[in-house]
Design an enzyme around this catalytic site. Sequence first.
Site, PDB file in Angstrom:
ATOM      1  N   HIS A   1       5.160   7.589  -8.809  1.00  0.00           N
ATOM      2  CA  HIS A   1       4.184   6.724  -8.151  1.00  0.00           C
ATOM      3  C   HIS A   1       4.532   6.469  -6.694  1.00  0.00           C
ATOM      4  O   HIS A   1       5.695   6.321  -6.330  1.00  0.00           O
ATOM      5  CB  HIS A   1       4.070   5.397  -8.910  1.00  0.00           C
ATOM      6  CG  HIS A   1       3.633   5.564 -10.319  1.00  0.00           C
ATOM      7  ND1 HIS A   1       4.423   5.280 -11.396  1.00  0.00           N
ATOM      8  CD2 HIS A   1       2.455   6.021 -10.824  1.00  0.00           C
ATOM      9  CE1 HIS A   1       3.770   5.536 -12.519  1.00  0.00           C
ATOM     10  NE2 HIS A   1       2.570   5.994 -12.204  1.00  0.00           N
TER      11      HIS A   1
ATOM     12  N   ASP B   1      10.739   5.908  -9.820  1.00  0.00           N
ATOM     13  CA  ASP B   1      10.372   6.713 -10.991  1.00  0.00           C
ATOM     14  C   ASP B   1      10.014   8.146 -10.620  1.00  0.00           C
ATOM     15  O   ASP B   1       9.847   8.995 -11.498  1.00  0.00           O
ATOM     16  CB  ASP B   1       9.228   6.066 -11.771  1.00  0.00           C
ATOM     17  CG  ASP B   1       7.947   5.906 -10.952  1.00  0.00           C
ATOM     18  OD1 ASP B   1       7.846   6.476  -9.844  1.00  0.00           O
ATOM     19  OD2 ASP B   1       7.043   5.190 -11.417  1.00  0.00           O
TER      20      ASP B   1
ATOM     21  N   SER C   1      -3.036   6.704 -12.330  1.00  0.00           N
ATOM     22  CA  SER C   1      -2.241   5.549 -11.903  1.00  0.00           C
ATOM     23  C   SER C   1      -2.063   5.400 -10.400  1.00  0.00           C
ATOM     24  O   SER C   1      -2.047   4.278  -9.888  1.00  0.00           O
ATOM     25  CB  SER C   1      -0.863   5.587 -12.578  1.00  0.00           C
ATOM     26  OG  SER C   1      -0.207   6.806 -12.286  1.00  0.00           O
TER      27      SER C   1
END
Length: 293
Positions: free
Chosen positions: A234, A231, A33
């Site tokens: 990321h 979060d 990601s």
Amino acid sequence: MLPLLFLGLLAHACLVRPQQLQPKNIFILAGQSNMAGRGGVVNNTWDGIVPSQCQPNPSILRLSANLTWVLAQEPLHADIDTKMITGVGPGMAFANVVLAKDPTFGVIGLVPCAIGGTAISQWGRGTSLYKRLVRRAQAALQDGGTIQALLWYQGEADTVSKEAADSYGAKLESFFVDVREDLKSPMLPIIQVALASGSVPFVDTVREGQLGIDLLELRTVDAKGLQLESDGIHLTTQAQVQLGEIMADTFLQLLPSTNGPILSPIPSSAPRRAIGYVTWICRVIIKHLNYLT
């Protein structure tokens, strides 16, 4: 009237098509990601903010999901990492810095391949992700060009268990060797990113695996310390820009025109030696011998 219309269309084609027809400097973007780009994504919504360092450039193209060249723009992985909301990644900042610091570099072709949440075992030779990476890389070469480097950022998914973390380094090295072999480029430059986040305590084990790989033309840049989204996993948009800039500077050090010695951005106690290339040659020979017998 018709001739004027024809000339107008011809002029428009001349403005657009030369970049797409030129041989490209191709970069493969792969991993999970943080390479796909989650900058600016909060609560499954991208804020749509594109920094100046990531703005489109006529000399930066992107290989779409249907294997056609289009103007590159954020989010680069929108039609690749389709199960997640994508945002800003390091790719556009990387390409813009390369062109800004070397205006003679030529057209850049970015080949997005990253998929969020994937473990290194999902990237091994023979897997669907591996085969798609090779297929997209080969498609990118159809109208000319050279694969200049693999940009790799992955590993968070392997920090969740001790078993996965312990085996990470060996699997990652095999992946790098296999990609070079299947792309017929034994010295393909690889720029990998050491993790900025992951599950404690196994993130350190994965980082050790990343930093312990000793292959020629492999460079490692460290994302640790770059700002993370809320979060805690990321990179933020600004952090992605910083990472892209660091990766670009690292790549430019590999170019033949660079003056002085080429140094790894991260010091390693292991000597940089020819063992990576020798290992690759030995593996090729052994595979062919096994095939013949």
